[in-house]
Design a protein around this motif. Structure first.
Motif, PDB file in Angstrom:
ATOM      1  N   THR A   1      31.650  36.130  46.110  1.00 32.50           N
ATOM      2  CA  THR A   1      31.215  34.837  46.648  1.00 32.50           C
ATOM      3  C   THR A   1      32.385  33.991  47.128  1.00 32.50           C
ATOM      4  OG1 THR A   1      31.263  33.873  44.418  1.00 32.50           O
ATOM      5  CG2 THR A   1      29.166  34.788  45.201  1.00 32.50           C
ATOM      6  N   SER A   2      33.619  34.410  46.829  1.00 36.70           N
ATOM      7  CA  SER A   2      34.813  33.715  47.309  1.00 36.70           C
ATOM      8  C   SER A   2      35.946  34.717  47.426  1.00 36.70           C
ATOM      9  CB  SER A   2      35.206  32.580  46.359  1.00 36.70           C
ATOM     10  OG  SER A   2      35.832  33.090  45.195  1.00 36.70           O
ATOM     11  N   VAL A   3      37.051  34.296  48.035  1.00 37.63           N
ATOM     12  CA  VAL A   3      38.188  35.195  48.234  1.00 37.63           C
ATOM     13  C   VAL A   3      38.948  35.442  46.940  1.00 37.63           C
ATOM     14  CG1 VAL A   3      38.501  34.603  50.668  1.00 37.63           C
ATOM     15  CG2 VAL A   3      39.631  33.233  48.900  1.00 37.63           C
ATOM     16  N   PHE A   4      38.575  34.761  45.870  1.00 38.88           N
ATOM     17  CA  PHE A   4      39.253  34.962  44.597  1.00 38.88           C
ATOM     18  C   PHE A   4      38.410  35.800  43.634  1.00 38.88           C
ATOM     19  CE2 PHE A   4      41.107  31.028  46.284  1.00 38.88           C
ATOM     20  CZ  PHE A   4      42.441  31.392  46.285  1.00 38.88           C
ATOM     21  N   ASP A   5      37.386  36.466  44.168  1.00 44.26           N
ATOM     22  CA  ASP A   5      36.603  37.424  43.393  1.00 44.26           C
ATOM     23  C   ASP A   5      37.149  38.830  43.627  1.00 44.26           C
ATOM     24  OD1 ASP A   5      34.947  35.441  42.444  1.00 44.26           O
ATOM     25  OD2 ASP A   5      33.411  35.741  43.976  1.00 44.26           O
ATOM     26  N   SER A   6      37.005  39.678  42.633  1.00 44.38           N
ATOM     27  CA  SER A   6      37.379  41.083  42.800  1.00 44.38           C
ATOM     28  C   SER A   6      36.249  41.831  43.500  1.00 44.38           C
ATOM     29  CB  SER A   6      37.670  41.724  41.438  1.00 44.38           C
ATOM     30  OG  SER A   6      36.540  41.566  40.578  1.00 44.38           O
ATOM     31  N   VAL A   7      36.567  42.989  44.065  1.00 45.73           N
ATOM     32  CA  VAL A   7      35.580  43.754  44.821  1.00 45.73           C
ATOM     33  C   VAL A   7      35.723  45.243  44.498  1.00 45.73           C
ATOM     34  CG1 VAL A   7      35.375  42.159  46.762  1.00 45.73           C
ATOM     35  CG2 VAL A   7      37.167  43.916  46.788  1.00 45.73           C
ATOM     36  N   MET A   8      34.714  45.979  44.893  1.00 40.85           N
ATOM     37  CA  MET A   8      34.812  47.427  44.945  1.00 40.85           C
ATOM     38  C   MET A   8      35.188  47.809  46.377  1.00 40.85           C
ATOM     39  SD  MET A   8      31.444  48.509  42.724  1.00 40.85           S
ATOM     40  CE  MET A   8      31.917  50.241  42.606  1.00 40.85           C
ATOM     41  N   ALA A   9      35.860  48.941  46.542  1.00 42.84           N
ATOM     42  CA  ALA A   9      36.280  49.381  47.869  1.00 42.84           C
ATOM     43  C   ALA A   9      36.088  50.892  47.977  1.00 42.84           C
ATOM     44  CB  ALA A   9      37.732  49.008  48.139  1.00 42.84           C
ATOM     45  N   LEU A  10      35.809  51.358  49.171  1.00 42.04           N
ATOM     46  CA  LEU A  10      35.482  52.768  49.381  1.00 42.04           C
ATOM     47  C   LEU A  10      36.596  53.723  48.943  1.00 42.04           C
ATOM     48  CD1 LEU A  10      33.678  52.524  52.841  1.00 42.04           C
ATOM     49  CD2 LEU A  10      32.636  53.112  50.647  1.00 42.04           C
ATOM     50  N   PRO A  11      37.857  53.525  49.352  1.00 44.30           N
ATOM     51  CA  PRO A  11      38.882  54.494  48.938  1.00 44.30           C
ATOM     52  C   PRO A  11      39.098  54.521  47.429  1.00 44.30           C
ATOM     53  CG  PRO A  11      39.869  52.619  50.072  1.00 44.30           C
ATOM     54  CD  PRO A  11      38.397  52.525  50.273  1.00 44.30           C
ATOM     55  N   TYR A  12      39.078  53.352  46.787  1.00 45.84           N
ATOM     56  CA  TYR A  12      39.257  53.322  45.343  1.00 45.84           C
ATOM     57  C   TYR A  12      38.032  53.906  44.636  1.00 45.84           C
ATOM     58  CZ  TYR A  12      40.403  51.578  40.686  1.00 45.84           C
ATOM     59  OH  TYR A  12      40.692  51.489  39.349  1.00 45.84           O
ATOM     60  N   HIS A  13      36.850  53.709  45.211  1.00 43.45           N
ATOM     61  CA  HIS A  13      35.627  54.271  44.641  1.00 43.45           C
ATOM     62  C   HIS A  13      35.673  55.802  44.660  1.00 43.45           C
ATOM     63  CE1 HIS A  13      31.524  54.086  43.235  1.00 43.45           C
ATOM     64  NE2 HIS A  13      31.092  54.821  44.253  1.00 43.45           N
ATOM     65  N   VAL A  14      36.170  56.373  45.759  1.00 45.44           N
ATOM     66  CA  VAL A  14      36.330  57.831  45.825  1.00 45.44           C
ATOM     67  C   VAL A  14      37.301  58.303  44.751  1.00 45.44           C
ATOM     68  CG1 VAL A  14      37.140  59.741  47.253  1.00 45.44           C
ATOM     69  CG2 VAL A  14      35.796  57.914  48.284  1.00 45.44           C
ATOM     70  N   TYR A  15      38.397  57.583  44.590  1.00 46.93           N
ATOM     71  CA  TYR A  15      39.386  57.937  43.564  1.00 46.93           C
ATOM     72  C   TYR A  15      38.774  57.890  42.170  1.00 46.93           C
ATOM     73  CZ  TYR A  15      43.297  57.206  40.359  1.00 46.93           C
ATOM     74  OH  TYR A  15      44.164  57.293  39.289  1.00 46.93           O
ATOM     75  N   VAL A  16      38.003  56.850  41.911  1.00 43.32           N
ATOM     76  CA  VAL A  16      37.380  56.710  40.586  1.00 43.32           C
ATOM     77  C   VAL A  16      36.391  57.839  40.336  1.00 43.32           C
ATOM     78  CG1 VAL A  16      35.792  55.287  39.245  1.00 43.32           C
ATOM     79  CG2 VAL A  16      37.721  54.226  40.406  1.00 43.32           C
ATOM     80  N   LEU A  17      35.530  58.117  41.317  1.00 43.47           N
ATOM     81  CA  LEU A  17      34.529  59.173  41.147  1.00 43.47           C
ATOM     82  C   LEU A  17      35.170  60.538  40.937  1.00 43.47           C
ATOM     83  CD1 LEU A  17      31.857  58.225  43.838  1.00 43.47           C
ATOM     84  CD2 LEU A  17      31.715  57.871  41.377  1.00 43.47           C
ATOM     85  N   ALA A  18      36.310  60.765  41.607  1.00 39.63           N
ATOM     86  CA  ALA A  18      36.941  62.085  41.554  1.00 39.63           C
ATOM     87  C   ALA A  18      37.841  62.288  40.347  1.00 39.63           C
ATOM     88  CB  ALA A  18      37.745  62.316  42.836  1.00 39.63           C
ATOM     89  N   THR A  19      38.269  61.209  39.699  1.00 40.29           N
ATOM     90  CA  THR A  19      39.249  61.356  38.615  1.00 40.29           C
ATOM     91  C   THR A  19      38.828  60.742  37.293  1.00 40.29           C
ATOM     92  OG1 THR A  19      40.397  59.314  39.280  1.00 40.29           O
ATOM     93  CG2 THR A  19      41.154  61.376  40.273  1.00 40.29           C
TER      94      THR A  19
END
Length: 291
Positions: free
Chosen positions: A232-250
């Motif tokens: 909801t603001s620029v000071f919130d954390s997010v999920m991102a596609l490249p990091y999501h692939v890394y998480v799913l794979a490792t």
């Protein structure tokens, strides 16, 4: 002194030229083949996972089901935010180096530093962002910290391409504008920049592609393992596609079960990057027609 016949010299040049063209052609074919193999592999394995649910919903069941919509949104925000920050700074730096700076030792040191930054591994930028933006400035793991980190990461590429684009503008353009009574800044703003902008957008395309695909730079500054909420603001954390692939794979709870999701997420990332690049390429082509 032995002289080489003109005919023999010409045959030697022709042979050398054919050999070099052959090497360049073979290199191009190898690169194109590797690209097609990778894209085909990701397409074949990722296409079965693509569905409306996959594209519009959040991950569920410990990220073994559901979709990747928060990851798509996070990647778009980080990529576009990076361009908003880095492109103006890169162009301004290139204008200073090419139009205002006096050639000398200081300028050579600046250019050397820019070249060295372009070769620094992205994980180093990630650690810098963690120490500087996340901790020192207290931004926390947030979109803003990720944007600023990625902005610094792609800045050397944008500066380099923007400076080359400025150098490609004929000097006669500047001389004609100054001769008509325009100031130097008016000449740069109204004559040089419009002529150089298509070339500058090439750097923006390269920077956008790198920003969208970075993992190490955002895993310390912007991305989280999982969040059920959209930012909801620029000071919130997010999920991102490249990091999501890394998480799913490792680090996923069931890596084999999430294998189709890994390939599906990779396919979406490739298509998203190609889509953003296509928009930038069309904009560049439109600007070139106006020249």
């Amino acid at each position: 002194m032995t002289t080489i016949p003109i005919g023999a010299s010409k045959r030697t040049r022709n042979t050398t030229q054919k050999v070099m063209w052959g090497l360049f052609g073979a290199s191009s074919i190898i690169n194109l083949t590797a690209l097609l193999i990778i894209c085909s592999f990701v397409l074949i394995n990722g296409l079965p996972a693509i569905s409306w649910t996959f594209l519009t919903e959040a991950p569920t069941d410990s990220m073994t089901a559901g979709g990747i919509w928060p990851c798509i949104l996070g990647t778009i925000l980080l990529s576009l935010g990076t361009m908003v920050v880095s492109f103006p700074l890169g162009v301004a730096s290139a204008i200073y180096l090419n139009e205002y700076a006096t050639p000398g030792k200081v300028v050579r040191i600046i250019r050397l530093g820019i070249s060295n930054l372009a070769g620094v591994p992205s994980v180093v930028f990630g650690l810098f962002g963690l120490a500087f933006f996340v901790t020192f400035f207290g931004m926390g793991v947030s979109i803003m910290a990720g944007i600023l980190t990625l902005g610094i990461l792609v800045l050397p590429v944008i500066i380099g391409t923007a400076e080359e684009a400025l150098k490609s503008v004929p000097q006669t353009y500047r001389e004609a504008s100054l001769g008509l009574g325009a100031t130097k800044w008016q000449t740069i703003r109204l004559v040089v920049l419009p002529a150089a902008m298509p070339g500058m957008l090439t750097g923006a395309i390269l920077g956008l592609s790198r920003a969208a695909g970075e993992t190490a730079a955002i895993m310390f500054t912007a991305s989280v393992f999982f969040t059920p909420y959209l930012p909801t603001s620029v000071f919130d954390s997010v999920m991102a596609l490249p990091y999501h692939v890394y998480v799913l794979a490792t680090a996923g709870t069931d890596i084999e079960k999430t294998r189709p999701l890994q390939y599906g997420t990779s396919l979406v990332l490739i298509v998203l990057v190609l889509g953003m690049n296509l928009v930038a390429i069309l904009l560049r082509a439109r600007l070139q027609k106006r020249r």
